[in-house]
Scaffold this active site. Structure first.
Site, PDB file in Angstrom:
ATOM      1  CG  HIS A 160      -3.849  -0.691   3.211  1.00 15.60           C
ATOM      2  ND1 HIS A 160      -3.918  -1.809   2.401  1.00 15.60           N
ATOM      3  CD2 HIS A 160      -3.770   0.371   2.352  1.00 15.60           C
ATOM      4  CE1 HIS A 160      -3.890  -1.437   1.125  1.00 15.60           C
ATOM      5  NE2 HIS A 160      -3.805  -0.130   1.073  1.00 15.60           N
ATOM      6  CG  ASP A 196      -7.883   1.138  -2.696  1.00 14.93           C
ATOM      7  OD1 ASP A 196      -8.169   2.286  -2.319  1.00 14.93           O
ATOM      8  OD2 ASP A 196      -6.713   0.775  -2.944  1.00 14.93           O
ATOM      9  CG  HIS A 198      -2.803  -0.198  -3.162  1.00 12.24           C
ATOM     10  ND1 HIS A 198      -3.170   1.106  -3.480  1.00 12.24           N
ATOM     11  CD2 HIS A 198      -1.546  -0.364  -3.637  1.00 12.24           C
ATOM     12  CE1 HIS A 198      -2.169   1.693  -4.112  1.00 12.24           C
ATOM     13  NE2 HIS A 198      -1.183   0.829  -4.221  1.00 12.24           N
ATOM     14  CG  ASP A 285      -6.162   3.380  -5.372  1.00 18.03           C
ATOM     15  OD1 ASP A 285      -7.246   2.803  -5.530  1.00 18.03           O
ATOM     16  OD2 ASP A 285      -5.424   3.170  -4.398  1.00 18.03           O
TER      17      ASP A 285
END
Length: 343
Positions: A160, A196, A198, A285
């Site tokens: 991120h 991932d 996200h 995740d």
């Protein structure tokens, strides 16, 4: 498969985050790495090695100098202001405000160099951040030296973090730094495959205008999920980077049947690109029991991810990103690696 790990990550501990209207203990905690390490040892995946020390010269090619200079100063400035606890921002330069002037005081700097309230600092945060960067580059060096694969057990994660901002538990973009290092060492093309839950908004932002790093993201639809403001299917790259950014946004409740089909398509596009090396931003995740995610992948699905990545038949560096079902993160993350190895 060799794993790179250091317990210096534990210095980034006890920090808080802002989420859903509350200040709470960060979901990104030291036990994440410890569960993975325990599982690595349980299945005897291979040697666990400490990282070598690297300077920030490669990181300075994907992050701005002022941002990298800021990171080590955060907690000292926080303490100098008479503060204790977690250093967190509370104001950000949004549309219509000045985004070209760095404030002098720590509160303003935190807002200027961040995207959200999820990347706090405590006393040991910078040392952990730097060690995570070193873990990624040590893993890259192993792959460059001839290892078919390596696992960089990075904590904190990185995908991120953008050119000049931290976000989502991420400070230095470890996968981006590793990709740049491979290029500096002679690779002509690198693919980053981000699995991932996200979207890896920082990785996309860093390479969006570049043709030498292909970025493929499989992730939750930003219309529903963090990071909300990047990750749509129509974001293909720009300028020289047009066509080299590929997003697969998926809705809440996605199962492996749909997710795996997107992985297959992404892998075909990766093969068409023909990279010299693959960097996998390994987030688990997507797991059905993850506390902050809403996909429905099961434990038995994660080895299948590794198996498909292995079929790419390219040197591969796995870089740890997210995954917050702490009791299961070790089984699922290592499941990808054992699947890759055919075990």
């Amino acid at each position: 498969m060799k794993t790179i790990y250091t317990d210096r990550h534990k210095g980034h501990s006890g920090n808080l985050e802002l989420v859903a209207g509350a200040i709470v203990p960060a979901f990104e905690m030291p036990s994440r790495a410890e569960f993975i390490l325990s599982r690595l040892e349980e299945v005897k995946l291979g040697p666990v090695l400490p990282p070598d020390e690297y300077d920030l010269s490669t990181a300075a090619k994907v992050h701005s100098k002022d941002y990298l200079d800021f990171l080590p100063t955060v907690y000292p400035e926080w303490k100098a202001a008479g503060r204790e606890g977690t250093a967190l921002p509370f104001t950000w330069p949004t549309r219509g405000l000045r985004g070209d002037v760095v404030p002098e005081f720590i509160d303003g700097k935190l807002g200027y160099y961040s995207f959200d309230g999820g990347s706090g600092f405590v006393e040991g945060s910078w040392d952990a951040i730097k060690s995570s960067h070193d873990v990624a580059l040590t893993g890259a060096a192993l792959v460059k030296a001839g290892e078919r694969s390596a696992f960089a057990l990075c904590r904190p994660p990185g995908h991120h973090a953008g050119h000049n901002f931290m976000a989502g538990y991420c400070y230095i973009n470890n996968a981006a730094v590793a990709a740049q290092w491979f290029l500096d060492q002679g690779a002509s093309r690198v693919s980053i495959l981000d699995v991932d839950y996200h979207h890896g908004n920082g990785t996309q932002e860093i390479f969006y205008h570049r043709p030498d790093v292909q970025v493929i993201n499989l992730h939750a639809d930003p219309m529903q999920e963090y990071p909300y403001f990047l990750g749509h299917a129509d974001e293909h790259g720009a300028g020289a980077g047009e066509g080299f950014n590929i997003n697969y946004p998926m809705r809440w409740g996605t199962t492996f049947e749909e997710w795996g089909a997107r992985l297959e398509d992404g892998c075909r596009k990766l093969e068409d690109y023909g990279p010299d090396v693959v960097v996998v931003s390994l987030g688990v995740d997507t797991f059905e029991k993850d506390p902050i995610s809403k996909f429905k992948l099961r434990t038995e699905d994660f080895p299948r991810i590794g198996e498909r990545i292995a079929k790419l038949n390219r040197p591969t560096l796995f870089v740890m990103e997210g995954g917050y079902a702490v009791a299961d993160i070790g089984i699922n993350a290592v499941g990808v690696l054992t699947g890759f190895l055919g075990r």
